[in-house]
Motif scaffolding. Sequence first.
Motif, PDB file in Angstrom:
ATOM      1  N   ASP A 393      26.413  15.927  45.852  1.00 46.40           N
ATOM      2  CA  ASP A 393      24.970  14.586  46.007  1.00 46.40           C
ATOM      3  C   ASP A 393      24.338  13.996  45.466  1.00 46.40           C
ATOM      4  O   ASP A 393      23.272  13.242  46.364  1.00 46.40           O
ATOM      5  CB  ASP A 393      24.314  16.015  47.382  1.00 46.40           C
ATOM      6  N   LEU A 394      23.935  14.543  44.140  1.00 40.54           N
ATOM      7  CA  LEU A 394      23.305  13.196  43.126  1.00 40.54           C
ATOM      8  C   LEU A 394      23.946  12.386  42.754  1.00 40.54           C
ATOM      9  O   LEU A 394      23.174  11.559  42.002  1.00 40.54           O
ATOM     10  CB  LEU A 394      22.844  14.552  41.672  1.00 40.54           C
ATOM     11  N   ASN A 395      24.956  11.625  42.918  1.00 36.35           N
ATOM     12  CA  ASN A 395      25.273  10.830  42.780  1.00 36.35           C
ATOM     13  C   ASN A 395      25.736  10.637  41.113  1.00 36.35           C
ATOM     14  O   ASN A 395      24.999   9.186  40.671  1.00 36.35           O
ATOM     15  CB  ASN A 395      25.201   9.486  43.307  1.00 36.35           C
ATOM     16  N   LEU A 396      25.875  11.214  40.158  1.00 38.84           N
ATOM     17  CA  LEU A 396      25.423  10.740  38.844  1.00 38.84           C
ATOM     18  C   LEU A 396      26.503   9.248  38.052  1.00 38.84           C
ATOM     19  O   LEU A 396      27.930  10.386  38.357  1.00 38.84           O
ATOM     20  CB  LEU A 396      26.052  12.414  38.216  1.00 38.84           C
ATOM     21  N   PRO A 397      26.062   9.249  37.559  1.00 32.78           N
ATOM     22  CA  PRO A 397      26.780   8.171  36.926  1.00 32.78           C
ATOM     23  C   PRO A 397      27.659   9.120  35.981  1.00 32.78           C
ATOM     24  O   PRO A 397      27.356   9.338  35.298  1.00 32.78           O
ATOM     25  CB  PRO A 397      25.623   7.192  36.251  1.00 32.78           C
ATOM     26  N   LEU A 398      28.832   8.141  35.605  1.00 33.89           N
ATOM     27  CA  LEU A 398      30.539   9.210  35.155  1.00 33.89           C
ATOM     28  C   LEU A 398      30.029   7.640  33.505  1.00 33.89           C
ATOM     29  O   LEU A 398      30.401   6.623  33.970  1.00 33.89           O
ATOM     30  CB  LEU A 398      31.406   9.584  35.717  1.00 33.89           C
ATOM     31  N   MET A 399      30.857   8.694  32.189  1.00 36.25           N
ATOM     32  CA  MET A 399      30.578   7.211  31.409  1.00 36.25           C
ATOM     33  C   MET A 399      31.889   6.831  31.534  1.00 36.25           C
ATOM     34  O   MET A 399      32.659   6.379  31.464  1.00 36.25           O
ATOM     35  CB  MET A 399      30.691   8.688  30.908  1.00 36.25           C
ATOM     36  N   ALA A 400      33.325   7.530  32.483  1.00 37.41           N
ATOM     37  CA  ALA A 400      34.251   6.823  32.512  1.00 37.41           C
ATOM     38  C   ALA A 400      34.283   6.033  33.634  1.00 37.41           C
ATOM     39  O   ALA A 400      34.869   4.937  33.254  1.00 37.41           O
ATOM     40  CB  ALA A 400      35.448   8.299  33.237  1.00 37.41           C
ATOM     41  N   ASP A 401      32.580   5.197  34.306  1.00 35.62           N
ATOM     42  CA  ASP A 401      32.970   4.120  35.008  1.00 35.62           C
ATOM     43  C   ASP A 401      32.243   3.593  33.988  1.00 35.62           C
ATOM     44  O   ASP A 401      32.371   1.907  34.423  1.00 35.62           O
ATOM     45  CB  ASP A 401      32.240   5.002  36.581  1.00 35.62           C
ATOM     46  N   ALA A 434      11.550   9.139  34.666  1.00 38.75           N
ATOM     47  CA  ALA A 434      11.131   7.825  33.969  1.00 38.75           C
ATOM     48  C   ALA A 434      12.780   6.830  33.982  1.00 38.75           C
ATOM     49  O   ALA A 434      12.421   6.539  33.445  1.00 38.75           O
ATOM     50  CB  ALA A 434      10.943   9.187  32.781  1.00 38.75           C
ATOM     51  N   GLU A 435      13.264   6.622  34.544  1.00 41.58           N
ATOM     52  CA  GLU A 435      14.024   5.680  34.849  1.00 41.58           C
ATOM     53  C   GLU A 435      14.713   5.649  33.377  1.00 41.58           C
ATOM     54  O   GLU A 435      14.888   4.822  33.158  1.00 41.58           O
ATOM     55  CB  GLU A 435      13.251   4.625  34.816  1.00 41.58           C
ATOM     56  N   VAL A 436      15.277   6.920  33.091  1.00 38.09           N
ATOM     57  CA  VAL A 436      15.714   6.798  31.798  1.00 38.09           C
ATOM     58  C   VAL A 436      17.868   6.542  32.113  1.00 38.09           C
ATOM     59  O   VAL A 436      17.794   6.881  33.522  1.00 38.09           O
ATOM     60  CB  VAL A 436      16.277   8.282  31.387  1.00 38.09           C
ATOM     61  N   GLU A 437      18.383   5.426  31.215  1.00 38.43           N
ATOM     62  CA  GLU A 437      19.578   4.783  31.578  1.00 38.43           C
ATOM     63  C   GLU A 437      20.595   6.499  31.148  1.00 38.43           C
ATOM     64  O   GLU A 437      20.354   6.334  30.326  1.00 38.43           O
ATOM     65  CB  GLU A 437      19.793   3.681  31.318  1.00 38.43           C
ATOM     66  N   PHE A 438      20.726   7.011  32.130  1.00 41.67           N
ATOM     67  CA  PHE A 438      21.415   7.951  31.597  1.00 41.67           C
ATOM     68  C   PHE A 438      23.161   8.033  32.273  1.00 41.67           C
ATOM     69  O   PHE A 438      23.545   7.421  33.083  1.00 41.67           O
ATOM     70  CB  PHE A 438      21.308   9.110  31.909  1.00 41.67           C
ATOM     71  N   ALA A 439      24.057   9.116  31.765  1.00 41.00           N
ATOM     72  CA  ALA A 439      25.040   9.037  32.297  1.00 41.00           C
ATOM     73  C   ALA A 439      25.724  10.240  32.013  1.00 41.00           C
ATOM     74  O   ALA A 439      26.163  11.077  30.827  1.00 41.00           O
ATOM     75  CB  ALA A 439      26.761   7.938  32.347  1.00 41.00           C
ATOM     76  N   VAL A 440      26.882  11.197  33.118  1.00 39.77           N
ATOM     77  CA  VAL A 440      27.220  12.810  32.249  1.00 39.77           C
ATOM     78  C   VAL A 440      28.928  12.132  32.061  1.00 39.77           C
ATOM     79  O   VAL A 440      29.408  11.619  32.630  1.00 39.77           O
ATOM     80  CB  VAL A 440      28.106  13.495  33.567  1.00 39.77           C
ATOM     81  N   LEU A 441      29.079  12.514  31.443  1.00 40.80           N
ATOM     82  CA  LEU A 441      31.081  13.558  31.172  1.00 40.80           C
ATOM     83  C   LEU A 441      31.957  13.398  31.744  1.00 40.80           C
ATOM     84  O   LEU A 441      32.412  13.467  32.452  1.00 40.80           O
ATOM     85  CB  LEU A 441      31.267  13.917  29.778  1.00 40.80           C
ATOM     86  N   GLY A 442      30.626  14.294  32.948  1.00 37.33           N
ATOM     87  CA  GLY A 442      31.611  15.421  34.058  1.00 37.33           C
ATOM     88  C   GLY A 442      32.412  15.758  33.920  1.00 37.33           C
ATOM     89  O   GLY A 442      32.619  16.993  33.208  1.00 37.33           O
ATOM     90  N   ASN A 443      33.836  15.864  34.500  1.00 43.97           N
ATOM     91  CA  ASN A 443      35.546  16.843  34.151  1.00 43.97           C
ATOM     92  C   ASN A 443      35.652  16.412  32.522  1.00 43.97           C
ATOM     93  O   ASN A 443      36.821  17.382  32.211  1.00 43.97           O
ATOM     94  CB  ASN A 443      35.960  16.660  35.021  1.00 43.97           C
ATOM     95  N   GLU A 444      34.652  15.290  32.018  1.00 44.54           N
ATOM     96  CA  GLU A 444      35.960  15.070  30.716  1.00 44.54           C
ATOM     97  C   GLU A 444      35.438  15.946  29.820  1.00 44.54           C
ATOM     98  O   GLU A 444      35.720  16.152  28.681  1.00 44.54           O
ATOM     99  CB  GLU A 444      35.592  13.912  30.678  1.00 44.54           C
TER     100      GLU A 444
END
Lengths: 662, 280
Positions: A393-401, A434-444
Motif C-alpha cells: 500500500d506504500l507505492n514505493l518507487p522502484l529503481m527499475a522504473d 523529509a521529502e527525500v527522493e528515494f527508491a528501492v530495488l524491490g524484488n531485485e
Amino acid sequence: MLEILLPILIFAALALAAIGAWRRIRLWRQGRPAEVDLLRGLVAMPRRYLVDLHHVVARDKAMSNTHVATAGGFVAAAMLMILVHGLGLANPVLGGLLLAASALMFVGSLFVARRRRNPPARLSKGPWMRLPKSLMAFSLSVFLSTLPTVGVLPADVGSWILALALVAALAWGLGEMFFGMTWGGPMKHAFAGALHLAFHRRPERFSDKQGGTGRSTGLKALNLEDTSAPLGVETPSDFTWNQLLGFDACVQCGRCEAACPAFAAGQPLNPKKLIQDMVVGMAGGSDAAYAGSPYPGKPVGEHAGEPHGPIVARQGTALVDAETLWSCTTCRACVEECPMMIEHVDAIVDMRRFLTLEHGNTPNKGAEVLDNLIATDNPGGFDPGSRLHWAADLNLPLMADVKQADVLLWLGDGAFDMRNQRTLRALVKVLRAAEVEFAVLGNEERDSGDVARRLGDEATFQSLAGRNIATLAKYRFQRIVTCDPHSFHVLGNEYGELGGNYEVRHHTTFIAELYDADRLAFAPWKGGTVTYHDPCYLGRYNGEYEAPRRVLEALGIQLNEMERSGFRSRCCGGGGGAPITDIPGERRIPDMRMNDVKETGAELVAVGCPQCTAMLEGVVDASAEVRDIAELVADALVARPIADAASPARRPVGKTTAEEVF
Amino acid sequence: MRPEQQGIEVAVLVSVGRHPITGRTRRADQDARGLELALGLERQVPGSRVSLLHAGPRSEESEAALRGYLGMAAGAGMAAGAGMGLETLTLLEQAEGSDAIPALVEHLAAAPPQLVITGARAERGEGSGLLPYALAERLGWPLVNGLAAVEKVENGVATLLQALPRGQRRRLKVRLPAIVSVDAAAPAARQSAFGPARRAGLEVGRVAAEPDLALAEWQLAPARKRPKRLKIIKAASARDRFKAAAAKVEGGNGQVLEGVSAEQGAEAIFKLLKEEGILR
Ligand code: SF4
Ligand code: SF4
C-alpha cells in the motif's frame, strides 16, 4: 670481577636471544605467504606502538602507567646496559642515565607486582606470576652493578659472595628479559608484538598523522578463482605468517575474555584461550600448560595440535572443538579491547570457512540457511518475489522504473520479517516527511551476503555480492541508506574488494543529517526513561556512536546509558550467524543484555538494527520495550514549524532551511 | 560367528532438481536422500563403494546442480565418501529431450552394481515417478520403493526397511542386484560442501540418444498447488481430535463414474462440492 662477568653475561644472553628469535621466526614462517610491505611496516611501527596501541592500553590508566614505566625503563636500561657494561663505555653520564632507567623500571615492576597480588580472573597465571620478580631482579641488579660505574661505590666494595649474588640475580633477570623474549617466556610479547605491529595484516587499521582514525573491519575475500587452493584454514600452518606472528604477540591480559559475550554466557569460547591454542598449534603440543580461564565447560589438557595437523577434528578432538568456533557472534568486542591489536574475528572466520566449504559441517540450521540463500537469495527461504509485500500500500518507487534517485533505500532481509516491517514502514514515513527522493530495488534486491560470509560460506557470499553489485550498477543514486547495520557494513566495507564502491549511511546517520538540515521536526518526548543499545555492526564495525544519540537527543530524550555502551557495548547475541548455529551455553546473550538495560531502569531501549530488535524482543519478562529509532522518529513527527504550505511552490528539497523562509 | 559381510557396489542415480519456489536447479531432494542412504551404508556394510550416475544434457546449470551431490563426500567422516569413490560422477551426455532410460539400462547392464538407489520422482521433466519401474522391468531386477534403511547385506541378500504411511516400517529381504527408490521418508541429505564439489570430476560418456517420444507429446505448464481434500473435523473431545488429525484421509466414499455423459458427470461433481461445503 664484575667488569669481566657482566659483558660475558650480556652478550651470552643476546646471543641466545638471537638464536631464539631465529627459531621463533621459523615457527611463523610455517604460515602461508602474505603480502606485507616490510619496510613501511617497520617504519610505521613506533607510531603504531606509541599512538594506536597506547590508545587501547590507556583505557586502563593504572596499567598504562605501569607499562610505560616498566617497558620504557626496560628498553632504556637494556640499551644503556649494553653500552655501559657490555662495551665498557663507563662514563658517568651514561651510567647516571642507566641508574635512572633501571630505577624507573623497578618502580614499574612494583606496580606489576601489586597487580599480581590479587589478579582478576581474566589474567593468566603460570609463568606470568613470576614476571614481577624477574623484572625486579633485572632492574635491581642492573641498578646495583651500575653504582660502582658512576663512582657512588668503590669498585671493590663488598665480598665475592655479594658480587656472586648480584651476578646470579642479573643472570635471572637477563634470562627472563632477553632469553625468554624469544624462547617463549612472558616477555615474548615484546618481541612478537613489535613485529606484529609492523607486519599487521590490516595496516589500514592504524591511525595516521593526517588525523585519519584508521578503521578496518571488513573481512578479506577468499580467492575462489584458484580452484586448487584449499578453502579456509584447516591447520595452524594454513594461517598467513603474519597471522601466526599476531597470535604469538598475545600478552594473555584477558581483556578480550572479559569483553566476550559468548564467554560470559558460558558458551565454550574464550578468545584469549583461542589465541593461545593457535600458539600451541603453531609450535605443536597440548594446551596443558595454559594457565588462564578455559573454554567454559571444557577442561584444559584434553586438546593438542601440531602445525600441520587439523585444528578441528572430523571425529574426536584436536586443537579446538568446532562448537568453540561457532559460538562467536563476530561482535568484535575482543578485537576492540585487545591491546596487542590481534584479529580474533578474522581467525575465527578463516577456520569457519574451512568447516563450511571443505567439511560441509555448518551446525544446526546453518546448512538450511545456506541452502535457502543459494536457492532463494534470502536466509528464510521465502519467495524472492514477495520481498515487497509489506509495502503493497506504500507505492514505493522502484529503481527499475525511475532509474535514478538521491537515495537508494536498501531494505535488507528484514523485509520478510513482520517485526522489522514496522520499522521499515516507519522509516518510509520519515523519508517522506523529509521529502527525500528515494527508491528501492524491490524484488531485485538480494541478501547482502553477511550471514553467509560469517558462516564461512565465502562462495555464496561472493555470488550474492556479485549479483547485487551488478544490479546496483544499473542505477544511479547518491547514496544507499539502510536500517540494517549488517547490510550497511557489508555494502560499505566488504563490497569494495569485489568492485562495488558506494556511499552507505545507516538510517540513524541519515535521519540525523535530515534533522540538522531542518527537514524534520519532532514533538517533544513524553515517554518514559530510555536507554540505547549500540549495535556491534554500527558501532565497533563502523564507528557510528554519535548519530543515533544525536537523533534521540533531537527527540528530546535524555539517555540513561548502560555501563557497557559505545565501543564497549555488549552484543545482543544476534551477529555472525550465532542464532543459526545456536551453540548452547549456561545463559543467553540477549538475556544478559536486557539485564544491562534493566540496570539503567529504562522503560524503553532504543535500537538501530533488525537483528538486535529480534534478539532483545525475544527476551521473556523483559523490563523494557524495544523500539527502533526509526519508529520513535516516525511517532514524533510533526509538520515543520513554518510549513512549506506558506509558500505556494514547493522548493526543491535540500536547499531550503526553516530560517530562510522568514 | 559373524555372518560374512562384504562391501557392495552401489550406484546412485541422480537428477538435476528444481527448487520449488524459485525453480533454480539444485540437487534433487529425493536423489540426495538416496545418496545419503548410500553413504550411510559404510556403517552397515563396510567396504561399499558408491558411484553416481546421471543421464541428460550437459550445461553449466545442470553441472552445478550435479556437483551438489559430489559435495556430499566431505560430510560425516573421512571414511564416508573419500574411500567410497565419490570423487567423480558419470555423466551420460544426451541431447535435451532424450529418453534417459535406455542409456541408464545400457550402462547398468554393462557393469551391474549390486544395488541401484534412486529418488522416487524427478523434480523436472515428466516427473512421473516411473523411471525406477521402467529400469526394473528392463533389467529384470526386483524393485523396492519407499526405502527407509538398508539394514544388512549377507550372501547377496539385502535386508531392507521399507517406509509405509504413518510411520510404519516393513522389513523385506531382497536378492541382489536390486533397485530401490527413496522418498521423503529416507534420512535427510547432509550439507554439500563447496570445495569437494568443485574439485570432483565429471566423467562424461556419450550415449546413443533416443528421443523421448512420450515427453514430446507432453505439454508442460507451471505447476499449481494440488488441491487437498478437505478434512472437516467434528470432534468433541481431545482424543477424537487427535485421532482425526492422525488418521489417513479416508477416500472410502469415493465413487467412480464410468460411461456417463458429461452432464451426469458435472452433476455428480456439483453435488459433491455442495456436500463438502465448498459451494454454497
Ligand atoms: S588476545 Fe589480546 S586481549 Fe586477548 S589476552 Fe591476548 S593480548 Fe589480551
Ligand atoms: S567477536 Fe565477540 S563473541 Fe567472538 S570471540 Fe570476540 S568477543 Fe567473543
